[in-house]
Design a protein around this motif. Structure first.
Motif, PDB file in Angstrom:
ATOM      1  N   LYS A  72       0.811  -1.224   0.000  1.00  0.00           N
ATOM      2  CA  LYS A  72       0.000   0.000   0.000  1.00  0.00           C
ATOM      3  C   LYS A  72       0.840   1.268   0.000  1.00  0.00           C
ATOM      4  N   ASP A  73       2.110   1.133   0.325  1.00  0.00           N
ATOM      5  CA  ASP A  73       2.976   2.294   0.482  1.00  0.00           C
ATOM      6  C   ASP A  73       4.046   2.403  -0.608  1.00  0.00           C
ATOM      7  N   SER A  74       4.097   1.497  -1.558  1.00  0.00           N
ATOM      8  CA  SER A  74       5.195   1.459  -2.529  1.00  0.00           C
ATOM      9  C   SER A  74       4.993   2.455  -3.671  1.00  0.00           C
ATOM     10  N   TYR A  75       6.121   3.018  -4.108  1.00  0.00           N
ATOM     11  CA  TYR A  75       6.100   3.948  -5.234  1.00  0.00           C
ATOM     12  C   TYR A  75       7.443   3.901  -5.948  1.00  0.00           C
ATOM     13  N   LEU A  76       7.426   4.238  -7.227  1.00  0.00           N
ATOM     14  CA  LEU A  76       8.642   4.255  -8.044  1.00  0.00           C
ATOM     15  C   LEU A  76       9.501   5.444  -7.647  1.00  0.00           C
ATOM     16  N   SER A  77      10.808   5.243  -7.646  1.00  0.00           N
ATOM     17  CA  SER A  77      11.715   6.308  -7.230  1.00  0.00           C
ATOM     18  C   SER A  77      13.048   6.180  -7.964  1.00  0.00           C
ATOM     19  N   SER A 114      10.499   2.615  -3.591  1.00  0.00           N
ATOM     20  CA  SER A 114      10.597   3.124  -2.226  1.00  0.00           C
ATOM     21  C   SER A 114       9.341   2.756  -1.469  1.00  0.00           C
ATOM     22  N   SER A 115       9.526   2.513  -0.169  1.00  0.00           N
ATOM     23  CA  SER A 115       8.398   2.147   0.676  1.00  0.00           C
ATOM     24  C   SER A 115       8.828   2.231   2.136  1.00  0.00           C
ATOM     25  N   SER A 116       7.907   2.591   3.007  1.00  0.00           N
ATOM     26  CA  SER A 116       8.203   2.543   4.441  1.00  0.00           C
ATOM     27  C   SER A 116       8.013   1.121   4.967  1.00  0.00           C
ATOM     28  N   ILE A 117       7.371   0.286   4.163  1.00  0.00           N
ATOM     29  CA  ILE A 117       7.169  -1.117   4.510  1.00  0.00           C
ATOM     30  C   ILE A 117       8.213  -1.928   3.751  1.00  0.00           C
ATOM     31  N   HIS A 118       9.118  -2.551   4.486  1.00  0.00           N
ATOM     32  CA  HIS A 118      10.184  -3.316   3.832  1.00  0.00           C
ATOM     33  C   HIS A 118       9.610  -4.546   3.114  1.00  0.00           C
ATOM     34  N   PHE A 119      10.173  -4.818   1.941  1.00  0.00           N
ATOM     35  CA  PHE A 119       9.892  -6.080   1.254  1.00  0.00           C
ATOM     36  C   PHE A 119      11.213  -6.605   0.727  1.00  0.00           C
ATOM     37  N   VAL A 159      13.848   0.243  -1.577  1.00  0.00           N
ATOM     38  CA  VAL A 159      14.599   1.338  -0.974  1.00  0.00           C
ATOM     39  C   VAL A 159      13.751   1.791   0.213  1.00  0.00           C
ATOM     40  N   LYS A 160      14.112   1.326   1.397  1.00  0.00           N
ATOM     41  CA  LYS A 160      13.321   1.622   2.596  1.00  0.00           C
ATOM     42  C   LYS A 160      13.453   3.098   2.960  1.00  0.00           C
ATOM     43  N   THR A 161      12.325   3.746   3.189  1.00  0.00           N
ATOM     44  CA  THR A 161      12.308   5.152   3.558  1.00  0.00           C
ATOM     45  C   THR A 161      11.051   5.473   4.342  1.00  0.00           C
ATOM     46  N   ASN A 162      11.152   6.455   5.203  1.00  0.00           N
ATOM     47  CA  ASN A 162       9.971   6.956   5.914  1.00  0.00           C
ATOM     48  C   ASN A 162       9.532   8.294   5.352  1.00  0.00           C
ATOM     49  N   LYS A 163      10.173   8.737   4.292  1.00  0.00           N
ATOM     50  CA  LYS A 163       9.840  10.013   3.648  1.00  0.00           C
ATOM     51  C   LYS A 163       8.657   9.779   2.717  1.00  0.00           C
ATOM     52  N   LYS A 164       7.537  10.454   2.995  1.00  0.00           N
ATOM     53  CA  LYS A 164       6.335  10.236   2.185  1.00  0.00           C
ATOM     54  C   LYS A 164       5.953  11.454   1.358  1.00  0.00           C
ATOM     55  N   PHE A 165       6.765  12.468   1.354  1.00  0.00           N
ATOM     56  CA  PHE A 165       6.460  13.678   0.584  1.00  0.00           C
ATOM     57  C   PHE A 165       6.952  13.523  -0.855  1.00  0.00           C
ATOM     58  N   GLY A 166       6.391  14.329  -1.743  1.00  0.00           N
ATOM     59  CA  GLY A 166       6.842  14.337  -3.130  1.00  0.00           C
ATOM     60  C   GLY A 166       6.451  13.113  -3.927  1.00  0.00           C
ATOM     61  N   VAL A 167       5.402  12.425  -3.501  1.00  0.00           N
ATOM     62  CA  VAL A 167       4.920  11.246  -4.216  1.00  0.00           C
ATOM     63  C   VAL A 167       3.567  11.603  -4.811  1.00  0.00           C
ATOM     64  N   LYS A 168       3.397  11.268  -6.075  1.00  0.00           N
ATOM     65  CA  LYS A 168       2.112  11.558  -6.707  1.00  0.00           C
ATOM     66  C   LYS A 168       1.631  10.337  -7.479  1.00  0.00           C
ATOM     67  N   GLU A 169       0.355  10.346  -7.746  1.00  0.00           N
ATOM     68  CA  GLU A 169      -0.247   9.285  -8.540  1.00  0.00           C
ATOM     69  C   GLU A 169      -0.470   9.849  -9.937  1.00  0.00           C
ATOM     70  N   ILE A 170       0.022   9.136 -10.934  1.00  0.00           N
ATOM     71  CA  ILE A 170      -0.136   9.605 -12.310  1.00  0.00           C
ATOM     72  C   ILE A 170      -0.798   8.515 -13.147  1.00  0.00           C
ATOM     73  N   GLU A 171      -1.333   8.944 -14.251  1.00  0.00           N
ATOM     74  CA  GLU A 171      -1.968   8.019 -15.191  1.00  0.00           C
ATOM     75  C   GLU A 171      -0.905   7.537 -16.176  1.00  0.00           C
ATOM     76  N   TYR A 172      -0.717   6.230 -16.240  1.00  0.00           N
ATOM     77  CA  TYR A 172       0.262   5.616 -17.130  1.00  0.00           C
ATOM     78  C   TYR A 172      -0.415   4.394 -17.753  1.00  0.00           C
ATOM     79  N   ASN A 173      -1.507   4.632 -18.458  1.00  0.00           N
ATOM     80  CA  ASN A 173      -2.445   3.603 -18.920  1.00  0.00           C
ATOM     81  C   ASN A 173      -3.184   2.977 -17.748  1.00  0.00           C
ATOM     82  N   TYR A 174      -2.834   3.340 -16.555  1.00  0.00           N
ATOM     83  CA  TYR A 174      -3.426   2.966 -15.275  1.00  0.00           C
ATOM     84  C   TYR A 174      -2.725   3.842 -14.265  1.00  0.00           C
ATOM     85  N   LYS A 175      -3.182   3.856 -13.056  1.00  0.00           N
ATOM     86  CA  LYS A 175      -2.572   4.727 -12.051  1.00  0.00           C
ATOM     87  C   LYS A 175      -1.350   4.063 -11.427  1.00  0.00           C
TER      88      LYS A 175
END
Length: 174
Positions: free
Chosen positions: A14-19, A40-45, A58-74
């Motif tokens: 639920k917390d993962s994003y490309l970085s 990147s994610s605050s939840i390690h995998f 890339v484990k991180t607790n920084k949650k700023f500067g993340v956005k959801e974009i449309e790339y044929n899906y979100k």
């Protein structure tokens, strides 16, 4: 499988994003396509490989500067300012200095206020130095204002920092 590597990375938890380099790739600011995706994610995998693509946490607790974009899906991805800062922060661990500079040169414009806000949130003096050094040399590519560079300069002190591992051995003091 219908989902590509960006959708998979953005959906690992639920917390993962490309970085880092992978975010540059999403925005089209790379010269090559890699079979490695930085997530990147605050939840390690655990890092894993799926269909020839390696997914690295890339484990991180920084949650700023993340956005959801449309790339044929979100998909979730760091914005360009956060991507620049993260890439510079992890020089030699994820991308080389040359790659980072080439990626940043493809960016036409950055939000200087957002960049300063993110640097303040990181609150790492050496990161101000590294970002300031690199962006000073790229100021013409990014149309950066002198005021912005001056603010970066006021946030550093006289301590000596190395830009990357190579500069420790072969560097020149600037």
């Amino acid at each position: 499988i219908f989902a590509n590597k960006f959708k998979i990375a953005s959906s690992i938890n639920k917390d993962s994003y490309l970085s880092h380099y992978s975010a540059f790739e999403v925005y089209g600011f790379t010269n090559q396509v890699y079979n490695v995706v930085y997530v990147s994610s605050s939840i390690h995998f655990n890092d894993f490989e799926f269909e020839g693509i390696k997914y690295i946490c890339v484990k991180t607790n920084k949650k700023f500067g993340v956005k959801e974009i449309e790339y044929n899906y979100k998909i979730k991805v760091t914005d360009i300012e956060r991507t620049i800062i993260d890439s510079i922060h992890y020089i030699d661990k994820i991308s080389s200095l040359e790659e980072i500079i080439n990626n940043i040169k493809m960016v036409k414009k950055i939000n200087e206020e957002k960049l300063l806000m993110y640097l303040k949130k990181y609150n790492i003096q050496s990161l101000y130095q590294k970002v300031g050094f690199i962006l000073f040399y790229l100021k013409d590519y990014l149309n950066l204002k002198e005021d912005f560079l001056s603010i970066l300069k006021t946030n550093i002190n006289k301590s000596v920092r190395y830009l990357n591992d190579e500069s420790k051995a072969e560097g020149e003091y600037i």
